[in-house]
Design a protein around this motif. Structure first.
Motif, PDB file in Angstrom:
ATOM      1  N   LEU A 134      23.162  24.651 -15.581  1.00 57.51           N
ATOM      2  CA  LEU A 134      23.287  23.422 -15.853  1.00 57.51           C
ATOM      3  C   LEU A 134      24.644  22.889 -15.142  1.00 57.51           C
ATOM      4  CD1 LEU A 134      22.840  20.372 -16.983  1.00 57.51           C
ATOM      5  CD2 LEU A 134      23.677  21.414 -19.341  1.00 57.51           C
ATOM      6  N   PHE A 168      17.334  30.099 -24.843  1.00 68.05           N
ATOM      7  CA  PHE A 168      18.372  30.725 -25.086  1.00 68.05           C
ATOM      8  C   PHE A 168      18.079  32.080 -25.188  1.00 68.05           C
ATOM      9  CE2 PHE A 168      20.929  27.109 -27.600  1.00 68.05           C
ATOM     10  CZ  PHE A 168      21.066  26.369 -26.399  1.00 68.05           C
ATOM     11  N   ALA A 222      28.725  22.089 -21.779  1.00 64.24           N
ATOM     12  CA  ALA A 222      28.501  21.568 -20.332  1.00 64.24           C
ATOM     13  C   ALA A 222      29.527  20.383 -20.043  1.00 64.24           C
ATOM     14  CB  ALA A 222      27.096  21.291 -19.890  1.00 64.24           C
ATOM     15  N   HIS A 261      24.125  10.740 -34.183  1.00 69.62           N
ATOM     16  CA  HIS A 261      23.356   9.879 -32.779  1.00 69.62           C
ATOM     17  C   HIS A 261      24.293   8.644 -33.096  1.00 69.62           C
ATOM     18  CE1 HIS A 261      19.485  12.661 -33.242  1.00 69.62           C
ATOM     19  NE2 HIS A 261      20.511  13.540 -33.117  1.00 69.62           N
ATOM     20  N   ARG A 308      10.819  22.445 -38.246  1.00 67.93           N
ATOM     21  CA  ARG A 308       9.916  22.140 -37.600  1.00 67.93           C
ATOM     22  C   ARG A 308       8.833  22.767 -37.824  1.00 67.93           C
ATOM     23  NH1 ARG A 308      14.386  20.358 -36.212  1.00 67.93           N
ATOM     24  NH2 ARG A 308      14.792  18.611 -35.211  1.00 67.93           N
ATOM     25  N   PRO A 354       7.679  18.355 -25.038  1.00 66.83           N
ATOM     26  CA  PRO A 354       7.596  17.089 -25.804  1.00 66.83           C
ATOM     27  C   PRO A 354       9.134  16.346 -25.448  1.00 66.83           C
ATOM     28  CG  PRO A 354       8.021  19.008 -27.070  1.00 66.83           C
ATOM     29  CD  PRO A 354       7.778  19.555 -25.797  1.00 66.83           C
ATOM     30  N   VAL A 355      10.166  17.020 -25.141  1.00 67.89           N
ATOM     31  CA  VAL A 355      11.435  16.140 -25.289  1.00 67.89           C
ATOM     32  C   VAL A 355      12.325  16.302 -23.717  1.00 67.89           C
ATOM     33  CG1 VAL A 355      11.600  16.336 -27.765  1.00 67.89           C
ATOM     34  CG2 VAL A 355      12.492  18.305 -26.329  1.00 67.89           C
ATOM     35  N   ILE A 402      16.384  24.911 -25.711  1.00 67.35           N
ATOM     36  CA  ILE A 402      16.921  25.945 -27.111  1.00 67.35           C
ATOM     37  C   ILE A 402      15.862  27.040 -26.978  1.00 67.35           C
ATOM     38  CG2 ILE A 402      17.399  26.262 -29.582  1.00 67.35           C
ATOM     39  CD1 ILE A 402      17.558  23.174 -29.761  1.00 67.35           C
ATOM     40  N   GLU A 462      25.421  19.739 -30.570  1.00 61.66           N
ATOM     41  CA  GLU A 462      25.356  21.158 -30.673  1.00 61.66           C
ATOM     42  C   GLU A 462      25.955  21.786 -31.899  1.00 61.66           C
ATOM     43  OE1 GLU A 462      26.203  19.013 -28.175  1.00 61.66           O
ATOM     44  OE2 GLU A 462      25.314  19.912 -26.092  1.00 61.66           O
ATOM     45  N   GLU A 468      25.300  15.408 -21.517  1.00 60.54           N
ATOM     46  CA  GLU A 468      26.450  15.990 -20.717  1.00 60.54           C
ATOM     47  C   GLU A 468      26.107  15.891 -19.313  1.00 60.54           C
ATOM     48  OE1 GLU A 468      26.309  19.737 -23.173  1.00 60.54           O
ATOM     49  OE2 GLU A 468      28.571  19.757 -22.903  1.00 60.54           O
ATOM     50  N   THR A 513      16.439   9.291 -26.790  1.00 55.11           N
ATOM     51  CA  THR A 513      17.609   9.880 -27.007  1.00 55.11           C
ATOM     52  C   THR A 513      18.311  10.661 -25.764  1.00 55.11           C
ATOM     53  OG1 THR A 513      16.441  11.701 -27.859  1.00 55.11           O
ATOM     54  CG2 THR A 513      17.650  10.520 -29.401  1.00 55.11           C
ATOM     55  N   PRO A 570      29.507  21.657 -27.426  1.00 52.58           N
ATOM     56  CA  PRO A 570      28.856  21.284 -26.062  1.00 52.58           C
ATOM     57  C   PRO A 570      29.451  22.049 -24.927  1.00 52.58           C
ATOM     58  CG  PRO A 570      29.587  19.341 -27.245  1.00 52.58           C
ATOM     59  CD  PRO A 570      30.315  20.419 -27.980  1.00 52.58           C
ATOM     60  N   PHE A 588      16.752  25.370 -37.238  1.00 51.51           N
ATOM     61  CA  PHE A 588      16.189  24.036 -36.569  1.00 51.51           C
ATOM     62  C   PHE A 588      14.837  24.341 -36.330  1.00 51.51           C
ATOM     63  CE2 PHE A 588      14.718  22.428 -32.336  1.00 51.51           C
ATOM     64  CZ  PHE A 588      15.344  21.278 -32.434  1.00 51.51           C
ATOM     65  N   PHE A 635      32.329  28.598 -25.880  1.00 46.27           N
ATOM     66  CA  PHE A 635      31.016  28.308 -26.017  1.00 46.27           C
ATOM     67  C   PHE A 635      30.174  29.493 -26.155  1.00 46.27           C
ATOM     68  CE2 PHE A 635      26.579  27.829 -24.012  1.00 46.27           C
ATOM     69  CZ  PHE A 635      25.947  26.696 -25.158  1.00 46.27           C
TER      70      PHE A 635
END
Ligand code: 3HC
Length: 702
Positions: A78, A67, A135, A159, A276, A21-22, A64, A126, A106, A99, A133, A272, A256
């Motif tokens: 990446l 991961f 990357a 954002h 949802r 979806p994203v 995600i 992040e 990055e 978005t 971040p 997160f 990171f």
């Protein structure tokens, strides 16, 4: 269509990411982009490259869900892809809509330019996942914006709208016809010669005064409340100004990786997905269409009603604010106006937004003109007879399709619904104060609430920017039912010898914005005495309600308002008060309770383990659908630190056996009926299981 579509238009290779979806940067997407760029470079007919997203979004970042799986480390990683982008002899333009977040931005930062439509947003969020971040975001963004902007943007993860991003130098141009204009932009760059990549632009990061970082740490650090990622972000941005690009990049990689291994990262990613997942209700089929909510009426113009009205107005939904008391209505509208004006003076909204939002709220004095609303939300005080009267009126005044919500925080939804001819359309819609700010929306299903009504309120919650959670119908629902254990336990500990400062310090170090006793002082205690008098009537025989709040009120110490409560106050500054301790000691003596000292560890356990135990009871009774729903409720409604993942996740991380042991102790001390262990918890510990096993155990009857 593969995950990345390749087409050539006007000598420009257009790479369209199509991974719903994203458009997350899964291995397949990374591979598709790598192949696309290589093909474009090799094709003599291609002069430039455009990367664009299909659907509603450019790219939402790393995938995600990958991961910790082999895919996340598989080539092309990446960073390999980014190196390929930066080395491209043909200019690459990122064409951004929706978005561009995290790894998505990055990647765009390794393109030779970025164009965006006006409605697009970019960001490096992040930090909200307990990460930085990884990357190159911490090294490339400051090269475009300067460090002051980058520090704020990356530590908050906010954002940034395209227009602002354009002013800040992140986006090179605002365009209208995204693909066509991006192609035009790419051809222009090809004609002028491929510009240097962001990594080679050093003017904004040289000669930065180290004081900038020290000041930022001192100023912003207070808001981090125990989160580790923001401080690491500042460190790596600082490194970007003192080290070579490659050295800084190596440092970013190292930091990171460390964050990736942290408990906070695990907790935040749990959170997160929890937020949802909470919107999905097992017995509400996904194909049930929510009703469109085009206009709402809120009944009651007090602080709560006003805040709810603002939540709708802010999300673009017109709302009638109804109060039969004209003076109260005028006062309520005045408070709303003032709240918007404060936002304006702080720069968080513009004058045009103020006018628009305030203009969406129409004050009305009665029930005559509600034929155009799709939903009503009642927000008057907690009186069953009054609520039933209002629901009977709403049943007559609103169209038959309209949903009738009540903002009650404890009353029986079925009893309220019985005053209407449409109990299937009645639902609890419990907002938290201040409702225009707090994110939790606790939807409460009655025995007759229909699937369509539930689906509508869950979708509406998301639409107005809330985190909706569905609860069953019981006293206190999910959140407030648990809250009493936290607050009452603080008082039990005071009686036994802990001090207000010690209890609040432990809670605040854990990450709560304010400890339970400071909170009591802020909320004021006069009202609490009345609530407790009612609660006492239904207390089980084996339980004793502490009476410290009563003693405080008798002594005229009602909290901040009287400059004295569990603390004394100099203005808003809270100070320890020996007089409060004397009062507590005297009450302990009166109750025959011996005082002793507490370790911080014991305080932490006694404050927060009972939440987990009560949460388990809610699961047993079907009041909460999943443990993670309880996490969402407590993070958004009660300020439970999000970096712990919420009380249930935290409880499982520290060990459910520890939670059980505390429940056994507190059951023996305070009464087994309410404080004793949940059967579910006992079973899970006995069998070495966790929350994911709870549904099966509950279904089998425990
Ligand atoms: N990876 C995998 N899945 C993702 C995802 C991602 N980055 N972002 C969103 N999803 C999934 C969601 O879990 C959800 O799945 P579901 O439908 O099965 O529940 C679906 O996509 C839709 O997400 P939302 O419900 O959140 O959709 P919205 O339209 O409300 O919001 C969004 C879209 C603004 C992109 C929001 O999803 C979001 O903020 N996503 C996370 C963005 C992010 O944090 N990116 C950084 C990732 S870490 C990174 O990039 C590391 C890098 O620095 C190396």
């Amino acid at each position: 269509m593969s995950t990345v579509d390749y087409a050539v238009q006007s000598s420009v290779a257009v790479l369209t990411v199509a991974y719903p979806p994203v458009n997350a940067l899964s291995l397949a997407v990374r591979a598709g982009l790598g192949e696309g760029v290589a093909r474009a470079i090799a094709d003599p007919a291609v002069k430039a490259i455009v990367v664009i997203g299909s659907g509603t979004i450019f790219i939402a970042g790393a995938d995600i869900s990958e991961f910790g799986t082999p895919n996340s480390a598989a080539e092309p990683r990446l960073q390999t892809l980014q190196a390929q982008f930066e080395a491209s002899p043909k200019p690459i333009v990122a064409a951004i809509h929706g978005t561009a977040l995290g790894g998505g931005l990055e990647l765009a930062l390794t393109c030779h330019a970025r164009v965006a439509v006006q409605s697009a947003k970019v960001g490096l969020p992040e930090v909200k996942l307990g990460l930085l971040p990884g990357a190159g975001g911490t090294i490339r963004l400051p090269r475009l914006t300067g460090v002051v902007v980058a520090l704020e943007a990356i530590t908050t993860g906010r954002h940034i709208g395209a227009v602002e991003a354009n002013k800040l130098g992140i986006v090179d141009a605002i365009v209208f016809d995204l693909k066509a204009d991006a192609i035009g932009y790419a051809l222009k760059l090809a004609a002028e010669g491929t510009p240097p990549p962001v990594r080679d632009r050093n003017d904004k990061i040289t000669g930065v005064d180290p004081k900038v970082f020290a000041d930022f740490r001192a100023r912003a650090g207070k808001k981090w409340r125990g989160q580790i990622a923001p401080a690491r972000i500042v460190d790596v941005i600082e490194a970007a100004t003192t080290r070579s690009f490659d050295d800084a990049k190596a440092f970013e990689n190292e930091q990171f990786k460390a964050l990736m291994e942290s408990d906070q990262r695990k907790a935040l990613i749990h959170y997160f997905f929890a937020e949802r997942e909470a919107r999905k209700i097992p017995d509400v089929p996904a194909d049930i269409k929510p009703l469109p909510i085009r206009k709402v009426v809120v009944i009651g113009s007090g602080l709560m009603g006003g805040g709810i009205a603002m939540s709708f107005a802010n999300a673009g939904i017109p709302v009638k604010l109804l109060d039969i008391d004209a003076e109260a209505l005028a006062r309520g509208m005045g408070v709303i106006r003032k709240t918007y004006e404060t936002s304006l003076s702080r720069g968080s909204i513009t004058q045009a937004q103020l006018d628009e939002r305030f203009g969406r709220i129409e004050p009305v004095g009665g029930y005559d003109d509600l034929g155009d609303v799709d939903m009503a939300i009642e927000a008057v005080f907690e009186d069953m007879a009054l609520k039933q009267k209002i629901f009977a009126l709403l049943d007559k005044a609103t169209p038959p399709h309209a949903i009738l919500g009540t903002n009650t925080s404890s009353l029986d939804i079925d009893q309220i619904a019985s005053a209407t001819t449409r109990p299937d359309k009645v639902i609890g819609a419990h907002f938290f104060s201040p409702a225009n700010v707090m994110k939790l929306l606790e939807a409460v299903r009655g025995s007759k609430t229909s699937a369509e009504t539930i689906a509508t309120v869950m979708a509406l919650g998301k639409q107005i920017g809330k985190a909706p959670v569905l609860a069953g119908n019981c006293d206190g629902f999910i959140g407030n039912r648990m809250l009493q254990y936290y607050t009452v336990n603080a008082e039990y500990m005071l009686e036994r010898g802990a001090t207000p400062e010690q209890i609040d310090r432990v809670a605040e170090q854990f990450g709560m914005a304010m400890g339970p006793l400071a909170m009591r002082d802020l909320a004021g205690m006069a009202q609490a005495v009345n609530v407790r008098a009612v609660r006492k009537l239904t207390l089980p025989a084996d339980e004793r309600m502490p009476e410290l709040v009563e003693r405080m009120v008798e002594a005229g110490r009602i909290g901040q308002k009287s400059s004295a409560g569990f603390y004394r106050y100099d203005g808003r500054e809270r100070l320890p008060d020996p007089a409060a301790l004397d009062l507590i000691r005297a009450e302990a003596q009166r109750q025959g309770i011996e005082q002793r000292s507490f370790t911080d560890e014991e305080i932490l356990a006694r404050l927060f383990h009972p939440l987990v135990n009560e949460g388990a009871k809610e699961l047993e009774e079907g009041i909460a659908i999943r443990a993670s729903d309880i996490d969402v409720a407590w993070v958004n409604g009660y300020g439970f630190p999000v970096h712990t993942g919420g009380p249930m996740f935290w409880g499982e991380q520290i060990g459910l056996d520890k939670v059980l042991a505390t429940a056994r102790t507190l059951g023996a001390e305070n009464g087994q009926t309410r404080w004793g262990p949940s059967r579910l918890l006992e079973r899970l510990v006995a069998e070495g299981k966790g929350w994911k096993d709870a549904p099966a155990l509950i279904a089998a009857g425990l």
